[in-house]
Enzyme design. Structure first.
Site, PDB file in Angstrom:
ATOM      1  N   LYS A  32      22.278 -20.016 -12.600  1.00  0.00           N
ATOM      2  CA  LYS A  32      22.117 -18.639 -12.147  1.00  0.00           C
ATOM      3  C   LYS A  32      20.842 -18.002 -12.696  1.00  0.00           C
ATOM      4  CE  LYS A  32      24.922 -16.479 -15.772  1.00  0.00           C
ATOM      5  NZ  LYS A  32      23.785 -15.811 -16.430  1.00  0.00           N
ATOM      6  N   THR A  33      20.517 -18.268 -13.965  1.00  0.00           N
ATOM      7  CA  THR A  33      19.297 -17.687 -14.539  1.00  0.00           C
ATOM      8  C   THR A  33      18.063 -18.234 -13.832  1.00  0.00           C
ATOM      9  OG1 THR A  33      20.398 -17.479 -16.692  1.00  0.00           O
ATOM     10  CG2 THR A  33      17.998 -17.323 -16.668  1.00  0.00           C
ATOM     11  N   ASP A 228      22.537  -9.239 -13.903  1.00  0.00           N
ATOM     12  CA  ASP A 228      23.138 -10.503 -14.338  1.00  0.00           C
ATOM     13  C   ASP A 228      24.554 -10.249 -14.847  1.00  0.00           C
ATOM     14  OD1 ASP A 228      23.298 -13.178 -14.904  1.00  0.00           O
ATOM     15  OD2 ASP A 228      22.149 -13.065 -16.763  1.00  0.00           O
ATOM     16  N   GLU A 229      25.407 -11.261 -14.770  1.00  0.00           N
ATOM     17  CA  GLU A 229      26.785 -11.190 -15.280  1.00  0.00           C
ATOM     18  C   GLU A 229      27.514  -9.945 -14.747  1.00  0.00           C
ATOM     19  OE1 GLU A 229      27.895 -13.698 -16.663  1.00  0.00           O
ATOM     20  OE2 GLU A 229      26.466 -14.649 -18.019  1.00  0.00           O
ATOM     21  N   GLN A 259      34.751 -15.924 -14.796  1.00  0.00           N
ATOM     22  CA  GLN A 259      34.327 -15.728 -16.185  1.00  0.00           C
ATOM     23  C   GLN A 259      34.424 -14.262 -16.603  1.00  0.00           C
ATOM     24  OE1 GLN A 259      31.073 -18.304 -17.771  1.00  0.00           O
ATOM     25  NE2 GLN A 259      30.677 -18.784 -15.628  1.00  0.00           N
ATOM     26  N   ARG A 596      31.852 -24.801 -21.652  1.00  0.00           N
ATOM     27  CA  ARG A 596      30.735 -24.776 -22.612  1.00  0.00           C
ATOM     28  C   ARG A 596      30.276 -26.200 -22.924  1.00  0.00           C
ATOM     29  NH1 ARG A 596      29.068 -20.925 -20.974  1.00  0.00           N
ATOM     30  NH2 ARG A 596      30.766 -21.186 -19.502  1.00  0.00           N
TER      31      ARG A 596
END
Length: 655
Positions: A32-33, A228-229, A259, A596
């Site tokens: 995504k980044t 973002d997020e 998330q 993770r």
């Protein structure tokens, strides 16, 4: 743009869709980044002025990473029409930093001093404690930390003291007390020219909402907005983004419903679920290809999260190898669990895995005690994430000297250091100062106060002409802290090293104009998160295995991850009044934990665990039953694989 060839088809589609609202649903590890930064670089390449682009993140770490990636793309992209050195940069900030920026540019309209200071949580708790005492309430009965958390949550929901109190019956005693404390707390902050963490968003959003001219200025300034997020936004962040995007509707949000794990601090899943209703004509793109983990880990993640009902469908996949099976370890108790994790980590390190690529995750903070104890026993280098370098007393004292120097009304900072090191200025004297009754003090006491003010004035003069590194070095000496530490043996020398380390950290701000440099430094320190300290080479950030809660691990990745404490009642956490949405959030939290891991995942639980002094008998977490058996490699406390016929999580406990 040649760099678009580095993207998969869905990432590229998101990058090239530049006009109108865009919702990017990005699974864990789906880039995504990368997609956001390429989209921003593509906008610039197509002729958009960089200063018209805004990108908002949740941590300084994420903002810094995004800036670096954008700069790299701009330098490497030969399609740019002019050298990158002359380009303006897109405005990349955290939500709170964005709030600071807006308030500083409009301080008069916000009713603030030009150089307001930002309180940390401890300062806020102390103010609330003092207010409770002044109202004849016992801080032990009415815990300041809990009251502050309630106020914080309400500000995040865009509530005022009045609207909060009105939400309860007039006979609801606790709500009325909190409402009165809140009013006095806000009045105290206004008088001192200070802001708490939540005010940065609450006041800046209120400013945008109530001032059409100011709102129009920023709407025209930032015509392309990236968030973002987005699944982690609360009401005030949602409102801020909506106000800024109201005119042009060129808003791109990236997030993952699966998330959303911060409802306890106000994040609401409805913001991302309702995005298409809020912005008709939204283009939705789903990123499902994972570049982080093995297929076995991703299959387990998909099996876990598909049981949730409030979500947008997606199925993570990867071109990576299937990888090792997931190790499940049933321990006798928490010490056996910790021994297993530590010894396994030592084996991995001996095989060449960097210690920094190993993480021990847990649901509750108290679990870290035994893990850290066993790490120390077996000399395993480790770092517990959550104890920030900037929370050390001596570091906070230096920062308080700076704050008290730049803001003469910041009584919270002044109170902290007026008698540190000891100057013979007691509490009664401080009360006289606050009450403007200094003339009633004796000559000797007045001289002590004058000497303290002379120190602050000397620091202020340094701030106006010297670099931050030199200012902090000056404070260490001029305040008397250096001389004090040198008389305190090894502990004092360690504290002295820490404040000198603060001076070293401040070096990166030396490039600014002196006055601006300290403002930026104070802002960054105030807005620093636990994750932001991971990249800082300080005394508190040695290399080693990382110990942290699952919440703290979000956004991070490690080669090897141990998720500990997978017992019914602990993870998923069982608390009174648990609702369906809470159960789904616990499942999302487990999904975050296992995604993770890049290469190897360990899931551990203990048959017995001592909680609040009582040894409890545990069943395995229901989450373990949701993962296909062919993905798991089960072991019990003997270190042997479990025998056939035992059932995946069925164990007999001998008494």
């Amino acid at each position: 743009m040649s760099h678009l060839n580095d993207l998969n088809p869905f990432q590229r589609e998101a990058t090239e869709h530049t006009e109108g609202p865009l919702l990017i649903l990005a699974g864990a590890g789906a880039g995504k980044t990368k997609t956001l930064t390429y989209r921003i670089a593509n906008l610039i390449n197509k002729g958009t002025d960089p200063h018209k682009i805004l990108a908002v993140t949740f941590t300084n770490k994420a903002a810094s990473e995004m800036r670096e990636r954008i700069d790299l793309l701009m330098r490497e992209n030969s399609d740019l029409n002019k050298p990158v050195e002359t380009q303006e940069r897109p405005f990349v900030r955290t939500f709170h930093s964005l709030g600071v920026y807006i308030l500083k540019q409009n301080f008069a309209a916000a009713g603030l001093p030009k150089r307001f200071t930002i309180l940390d949580r401890d300062d806020s708790k102390k103010i609330i404690r003092d207010i409770l005492k002044s109202m004849d309430y016992d801080p032990k009965e009415y815990e300041p930390g809990k009251i502050l958390s309630i106020i914080s949550r309400q500000k995040g929901d865009m509530k005022s003291p009045a609207s909060y109190s009105e939400g309860f019956h007039k006979n609801h005693g606790m709500a009325q007390i909190i409402g009165k404390v809140w009013e006095k707390y806000d009045a105290k902050l206004k008088k001192d020219g200070t802001m708490d963490f939540d005010d940065l968003l609450f006041e800046s959003t209120k400013l945008l909402e109530k001032n059409p001219e100011i709102r129009a200025h920023y709407q025209n300034l930032w015509q392309y907005i990236h968030i973002d997020e987005y699944q982690d936004t609360n009401e005030v962040q949602y409102k801020m983004a909506s106000l800024l995007a109201e005119k042009h509707k060129n808003i791109c949000v990236v997030g993952d419903v699966d998330q959303n794990i911060y409802s306890w601090r106000g994040a609401t899943i409805k913001n991302i679920m309702n995005f298409e209703k809020d912005y008709p004509g939204t283009k939705e793109i789903v990123l499902e290809e994972n570049y982080r983990s093995t297929q076995n880990i991703l299959q387990a993640a998909n099996e876990i999260i598909e049981k949730n009902t409030v979500r947008k469908d997606k199925n993570l996949f990867t071109k990576n190898a299937p990888g090792e099976k997931i190790t499940v370890y049933r321990a006798i108790d928490e010490y056996d669990e910790a021994n297993f994790a530590v010894m396994e980590a030592k084996t991995l390190i001996a095989e060449g895995v960097p210690a920094d690529e190993i993480a021990f995750l847990y649901r509750a903070n108290y679990q870290s005690r035994v893990l850290e104890e066993v790490c120390l026993k077996f000399n395993l280098d480790h770092q517990v994430i959550g104890t920030r370098f900037f929370d050390r007393k001596e570091v906070k004292d230096i920062i308080a000297y700076i704050k008290a120097s730049v803001n003469e009304n910041d009584f919270s900072s002044m109170n902290r250091i007026i008698n540190y090191p000891t100057r013979g200025i007691g509490k009664a004297t401080i009360l006289k100062i606050h009450a403007n009754e200094e003339n009633d003090l004796n000559v000797g006491t007045q001289a002590k106060i004058a000497n303290f003010r002379k120190i602050l004035n000397d620091i202020r003069n340094e701030i106006e002409s010297k670099k931050p590194t030199d200012v902090i070095s000056f404070i260490i000496k001029r305040s008397g802290m250096e001389d004090k530490f040198k008389t305190e043996g090894d502990d004092g020398l360690e504290r002295l090293e820490n404040v000198k380390e603060l001076a070293s950290l401040a070096k990166k701000y030396d490039q600014y104009d002196p006055v601006e440099a300290l403002d930026v430094f104070l802002e960054d320190v105030s807005l620093m998160s636990d994750q932001d300290t991971l990249d800082q080479k300080t005394q508190s950030n040695k290399s080693g295995v990382k110990l942290m809660t699952v919440h703290a691990s979000k956004g991070l990745e490690f080669e090897n991850v141990f998720v500990t404490g997978l017992e019914a009642g602990l993870f998923p956490h069982n608390r009174e009044g648990l609702k369906k949405e809470d159960e789904e959030e616990e499942r999302r939290l487990f999904y975050v934990a296992i995604t993770r891991a890049k290469r190897k995942l360990y899931l551990t639980w203990a048959s017995f665990r001592t909680i609040y002094g009582s040894k409890e008998v545990n069943m395995a977490s229901e989450f373990l039953d949701d993962i296909s058996e062919d993905l798991l490699d089960d072991k019990d406390f003997s270190g042997e694989d479990k025998k056939e016929g035992g059932g995946k999580m069925e164990f007999l406990i001998d008494f």
